[in-house]
Design a protein around this motif. Structure first.
Motif, PDB file in Angstrom:
ATOM      1  N   UNK A  36       0.837  -1.211   0.000  1.00  9.88           N
ATOM      2  CA  UNK A  36       0.000   0.000   0.000  1.00  9.88           C
ATOM      3  C   UNK A  36       0.866   1.254   0.000  1.00  9.88           C
ATOM      4  N   UNK A  37       1.931   1.264   0.791  1.00  8.52           N
ATOM      5  CA  UNK A  37       2.832   2.417   0.848  1.00  8.52           C
ATOM      6  C   UNK A  37       3.505   2.633  -0.505  1.00  8.52           C
ATOM      7  N   UNK A  38       3.969   1.555  -1.119  1.00  7.74           N
ATOM      8  CA  UNK A  38       4.632   1.659  -2.431  1.00  7.74           C
ATOM      9  C   UNK A  38       3.651   2.189  -3.476  1.00  7.74           C
ATOM     10  N   UNK A  39       2.452   1.638  -3.474  1.00  7.75           N
ATOM     11  CA  UNK A  39       1.436   2.067  -4.436  1.00  7.75           C
ATOM     12  C   UNK A  39       1.066   3.533  -4.211  1.00  7.75           C
ATOM     13  N   UNK A  40       0.888   3.923  -2.952  1.00  6.50           N
ATOM     14  CA  UNK A  40       0.558   5.312  -2.635  1.00  6.50           C
ATOM     15  C   UNK A  40       1.682   6.244  -3.066  1.00  6.50           C
ATOM     16  N   UNK A  41       2.903   5.835  -2.810  1.00  5.41           N
ATOM     17  CA  UNK A  41       4.060   6.642  -3.204  1.00  5.41           C
ATOM     18  C   UNK A  41       4.118   6.793  -4.726  1.00  5.41           C
ATOM     19  N   UNK A  42       3.867   5.718  -5.433  1.00  3.90           N
ATOM     20  CA  UNK A  42       3.878   5.754  -6.899  1.00  3.90           C
ATOM     21  C   UNK A  42       2.785   6.679  -7.418  1.00  3.90           C
ATOM     22  N   UNK A  43       1.602   6.615  -6.819  1.00  4.94           N
ATOM     23  CA  UNK A  43       0.504   7.481  -7.240  1.00  4.94           C
ATOM     24  C   UNK A  43       0.829   8.944  -6.973  1.00  4.94           C
ATOM     25  N   UNK A  44       1.456   9.210  -5.823  1.00  8.64           N
ATOM     26  CA  UNK A  44       1.828  10.587  -5.505  1.00  8.64           C
ATOM     27  C   UNK A  44       2.845  11.117  -6.517  1.00  8.64           C
ATOM     28  N   UNK A  45       3.811  10.295  -6.883  1.00  3.83           N
ATOM     29  CA  UNK A  45       4.798  10.705  -7.884  1.00  3.83           C
ATOM     30  C   UNK A  45       4.122  10.948  -9.231  1.00  3.83           C
ATOM     31  N   UNK A  46       3.211  10.060  -9.603  1.00  3.82           N
ATOM     32  CA  UNK A  46       2.493  10.216 -10.864  1.00  3.82           C
ATOM     33  C   UNK A  46       1.661  11.497 -10.875  1.00  3.82           C
ATOM     34  N   UNK A  47       0.980  11.771  -9.769  1.00  6.04           N
ATOM     35  CA  UNK A  47       0.176  12.994  -9.682  1.00  6.04           C
ATOM     36  C   UNK A  47       1.061  14.235  -9.734  1.00  6.04           C
ATOM     37  N   UNK A  48       2.213  14.179  -9.065  1.00 10.69           N
ATOM     38  CA  UNK A  48       3.142  15.310  -9.110  1.00 10.69           C
ATOM     39  C   UNK A  48       3.648  15.523 -10.537  1.00 10.69           C
ATOM     40  N   UNK A  50       2.069  14.675 -13.300  1.00 11.69           N
ATOM     41  CA  UNK A  50       0.943  15.200 -14.079  1.00 11.69           C
ATOM     42  C   UNK A  50       0.793  16.703 -13.837  1.00 11.69           C
ATOM     43  N   UNK A  51       0.915  17.117 -12.574  1.00 12.05           N
ATOM     44  CA  UNK A  51       0.813  18.546 -12.251  1.00 12.05           C
ATOM     45  C   UNK A  51       1.923  19.334 -12.940  1.00 12.05           C
ATOM     46  N   UNK A  52       3.142  18.806 -12.903  1.00 11.79           N
ATOM     47  CA  UNK A  52       4.276  19.478 -13.550  1.00 11.79           C
ATOM     48  C   UNK A  52       4.066  19.553 -15.054  1.00 11.79           C
ATOM     49  N   UNK A  53       3.645  18.454 -15.649  1.00  7.59           N
ATOM     50  CA  UNK A  53       3.403  18.429 -17.092  1.00  7.59           C
ATOM     51  C   UNK A  53       2.270  19.383 -17.487  1.00  7.59           C
ATOM     52  N   UNK A  54       1.243  19.463 -16.647  1.00 13.25           N
ATOM     53  CA  UNK A  54       0.127  20.363 -16.932  1.00 13.25           C
ATOM     54  C   UNK A  54       0.575  21.814 -16.906  1.00 13.25           C
ATOM     55  N   UNK A  55       1.396  22.159 -15.927  1.00 17.70           N
ATOM     56  CA  UNK A  55       1.910  23.532 -15.851  1.00 17.70           C
ATOM     57  C   UNK A  55       2.780  23.845 -17.060  1.00 17.70           C
ATOM     58  N   UNK A  56       3.637  22.912 -17.439  1.00 23.03           N
ATOM     59  CA  UNK A  56       4.503  23.119 -18.608  1.00 23.03           C
ATOM     60  C   UNK A  56       3.664  23.259 -19.881  1.00 23.03           C
ATOM     61  N   UNK A  57       2.637  22.429 -20.004  1.00 25.47           N
ATOM     62  CA  UNK A  57       1.767  22.512 -21.182  1.00 25.47           C
ATOM     63  C   UNK A  57       1.025  23.843 -21.224  1.00 25.47           C
ATOM     64  N   UNK A  58       0.616  24.320 -20.063  1.00 22.15           N
ATOM     65  CA  UNK A  58      -0.072  25.607 -19.990  1.00 22.15           C
ATOM     66  C   UNK A  58       0.842  26.743 -20.430  1.00 22.15           C
ATOM     67  N   UNK A  59       2.067  26.735 -19.938  1.00 18.20           N
ATOM     68  CA  UNK A  59       3.040  27.760 -20.327  1.00 18.20           C
ATOM     69  C   UNK A  59       3.317  27.677 -21.826  1.00 18.20           C
ATOM     70  N   UNK A  60       3.492  26.466 -22.337  1.00 19.50           N
ATOM     71  CA  UNK A  60       3.756  26.278 -23.770  1.00 19.50           C
ATOM     72  C   UNK A  60       2.581  26.765 -24.608  1.00 19.50           C
ATOM     73  N   UNK A  61       1.372  26.493 -24.157  1.00 17.31           N
ATOM     74  CA  UNK A  61       0.179  26.928 -24.880  1.00 17.31           C
ATOM     75  C   UNK A  61       0.099  28.453 -24.926  1.00 17.31           C
TER      76      UNK A  61
END
Length: 116
Positions: A36-48, A50-61
């Motif tokens: 559960x800890x590993x899965x939660x950690x992986x999800x948190x990294x994935x969400x982070x 996604x947030x970084x990619x979304x910000x970069x995409x917004x700036x690029x747009x």
């Protein structure tokens, strides 16, 4: 129904449910918590990510939109200049054609009058 049989039923049901949970659990509690800890950690990294990619995409747009606007403005100005230049080049020719057409019409009218 008396309280003793109810209590016996609750205890028996709890024991059966506990035994079923222990026998059907795919991993030990410690291993399950670790997964559960590993899965939660992986999800948190994935969400982070996604947030970084979304910000970069917004700036690029925003950057792309600004560059596109500037490019369209520049192209629009150049097209306007080209059309104005073309008009100034064609204007004398159009004037000459109008004069020639008027002269031809006068000649046709004079020829008709002469034939009548």
């Amino acid at each position: 129904m008396n309280g003793k049989s109810l209590l016996s039923g609750i205890i028996a049901g709890s024991l059966i449910a506990s035994a079923a949970a222990l026998l059907t659990t795919p991993a030990s509690g410690k291993k399950l918590r670790q997964n559960c800890k590993v899965t939660t950690s992986r999800w948190q990294k994935d969400l982070a990510q996604i947030a970084t990619d979304s910000k970069a995409a917004s700036v690029q747009l925003k950057t792309t939109a600004k560059l596109s606007k500037d490019a369209f403005d520049s192209v629009g100005e150049e097209v306007k200049k080209s059309v104005d230049h073309w008009r100034s080049d064609v204007e004398p020719t159009l004037t000459k054609l109008k004069e020639d057409i008027e002269a031809l019409q006068k000649n046709v009218e004079q020829s008709r009058k002469a034939l009548d």
